[in-house]
Design a protein around this motif. Structure first.
Motif, PDB file in Angstrom:
ATOM      1  N   ARG A 164       0.839  -1.207   0.000  1.00  0.00           N
ATOM      2  CA  ARG A 164       0.000   0.000   0.000  1.00  0.00           C
ATOM      3  C   ARG A 164       0.869   1.250   0.000  1.00  0.00           C
ATOM      4  O   ARG A 164       0.600   2.210  -0.722  1.00  0.00           O
ATOM      5  CB  ARG A 164      -0.941   0.008   1.216  1.00  0.00           C
ATOM      6  N   GLU A 186     -11.353   4.409   0.139  1.00  0.00           N
ATOM      7  CA  GLU A 186     -10.453   3.659   1.003  1.00  0.00           C
ATOM      8  C   GLU A 186     -11.301   3.015   2.094  1.00  0.00           C
ATOM      9  O   GLU A 186     -11.967   3.715   2.851  1.00  0.00           O
ATOM     10  CB  GLU A 186      -9.382   4.564   1.613  1.00  0.00           C
ATOM     11  N   SER A 197      -7.685  -4.357   2.911  1.00  0.00           N
ATOM     12  CA  SER A 197      -7.883  -2.951   2.560  1.00  0.00           C
ATOM     13  C   SER A 197      -8.156  -2.843   1.071  1.00  0.00           C
ATOM     14  O   SER A 197      -7.486  -3.487   0.254  1.00  0.00           O
ATOM     15  CB  SER A 197      -6.631  -2.140   2.908  1.00  0.00           C
ATOM     16  N   GLN A 198      -9.155  -2.030   0.718  1.00  0.00           N
ATOM     17  CA  GLN A 198      -9.425  -1.678  -0.673  1.00  0.00           C
ATOM     18  C   GLN A 198      -9.182  -0.184  -0.840  1.00  0.00           C
ATOM     19  O   GLN A 198      -9.665   0.622  -0.052  1.00  0.00           O
ATOM     20  CB  GLN A 198     -10.874  -1.979  -1.058  1.00  0.00           C
ATOM     21  N   MET A 199      -8.434   0.168  -1.871  1.00  0.00           N
ATOM     22  CA  MET A 199      -8.210   1.566  -2.206  1.00  0.00           C
ATOM     23  C   MET A 199      -8.393   1.738  -3.706  1.00  0.00           C
ATOM     24  O   MET A 199      -8.121   0.818  -4.485  1.00  0.00           O
ATOM     25  CB  MET A 199      -6.803   2.018  -1.799  1.00  0.00           C
ATOM     26  N   SER A 216      -6.292  -1.321  -5.402  1.00  0.00           N
ATOM     27  CA  SER A 216      -5.518  -2.330  -4.686  1.00  0.00           C
ATOM     28  C   SER A 216      -6.422  -3.086  -3.723  1.00  0.00           C
ATOM     29  O   SER A 216      -7.390  -2.546  -3.190  1.00  0.00           O
ATOM     30  CB  SER A 216      -4.356  -1.684  -3.913  1.00  0.00           C
ATOM     31  N   THR A 218      -5.289  -5.366  -0.484  1.00  0.00           N
ATOM     32  CA  THR A 218      -4.096  -5.763   0.259  1.00  0.00           C
ATOM     33  C   THR A 218      -4.454  -6.182   1.680  1.00  0.00           C
ATOM     34  O   THR A 218      -5.449  -5.735   2.242  1.00  0.00           O
ATOM     35  CB  THR A 218      -3.079  -4.605   0.327  1.00  0.00           C
ATOM     36  N   GLN A 227      -1.694 -10.345  -2.546  1.00  0.00           N
ATOM     37  CA  GLN A 227      -2.114  -8.966  -2.813  1.00  0.00           C
ATOM     38  C   GLN A 227      -2.469  -8.827  -4.291  1.00  0.00           C
ATOM     39  O   GLN A 227      -1.996  -9.602  -5.127  1.00  0.00           O
ATOM     40  CB  GLN A 227      -0.990  -7.975  -2.465  1.00  0.00           C
TER      41      GLN A 227
END
Length: 247
Positions: A164, A186, A197-199, A216, A218, A227
């Motif tokens: 990230r 985010e 985590s999603q971004m 992403s 992750t 990832q």
């Protein structure tokens, strides 16, 4: 997931991971969020995958024992910066064009994954495309190039927080060169008993007219895991952008 010549289930399940990946473009409709504060930029001098697999991350002591064959190469891809650099060169700089991404990868020593050995259709979401393995990664780092300017890097045994940070640094680098880059979403999502985590950023290159999503999925913990970084077209933005100009 590919290990050697076999696909196996990733740590939270390939289907769950792919579901998060497919959902990434939907984050574009979310309201903008303030990017998190990150550590100072990391130094990443290498320029290509070919250089990555021949450049050690650190200089070993003079009296150190020689590393087993392939060990130094595998360690390169354990560095999240190497994965982020691959994503930039293969997906972002080609704007997800499958032919360009594949040509770049083959020139860097990537090799195609046999479609008869494992569920490459899942990685391609059932669409035509190519899956290639990074050299020296023991098939734990994959480049997925699909039709419709969809491009993904799938990496196993990589630090989620480290990747990230590397991706935030990458988007900052793109913005510093004049591209329009806006963090749009985010959030943390639980799937199959694991939190990730999603971004997603909205990205448009300098002089470009098409918006793309840089996304992403992750892991939240420091332990190495699976990832994914994703690049795909986005519909035109509506409203006013942060700089006060209509998109």
């Amino acid at each position: 997931m590919v290990r050697g010549n076999r696909f196996v289930v990733a740590d939270i399940g390939q289907a769950a991971m792919l579901a998060l990946w497919v959902a990434l473009p939907g984050l574009a409709a979310a309201q903008s969020v303030t990017p998190s504060v990150v550590e100072p930029a990391v130094t990443f001098p290498v320029k290509s995958a070919a250089e990555l697999v021949t450049t050690p991350l650190t200089t070993p002591p003079a009296d150190a024992e020689p590393a087993p064959d392939g060990a130094a190469l595998r360690s390169i891809w354990a560095d999240p910066r190497a994965v982020a650099r691959l994503f930039r060169d293969a997906c972002v700089q080609t704007e997800g064009q499958a032919a360009a991404a594949v040509d770049w990868a083959l020139a860097q020593g990537f090799f195609p994954v046999d479609p008869m050995r494992g569920s490459t259709d899942e990685l391609l979401a059932g669409e035509p495309g190519s899956v290639l393995a990074a050299p020296g990664s023991d098939s734990r780092v994959l480049l997925v190039a699909a039709q419709g300017s969809r491009c993904m890097v799938w990496a196993e045994r990589v630090s989620g927080p480290g990747l990230r940070l590397a991706l935030v640094e990458l988007t900052g680098e793109l913005g510093g060169k004049g591209a329009r880059v806006q963090l749009q979403a985010e959030r943390n999502i639980e799937r199959s008993g694991a939190w990730r985590s999603q971004m997603q950023w909205r990205y448009r290159r300098v002089g470009g007219s098409q918006d793309f999503g840089i996304g992403s999925v992750t892991t939240l913990t420091a332990a190495p895991g699976t990832q994914a970084l994703h690049f795909s077209p986005l519909p035109p933005a509506t409203g006013i952008s942060p700089d006060g100009v209509k998109p």
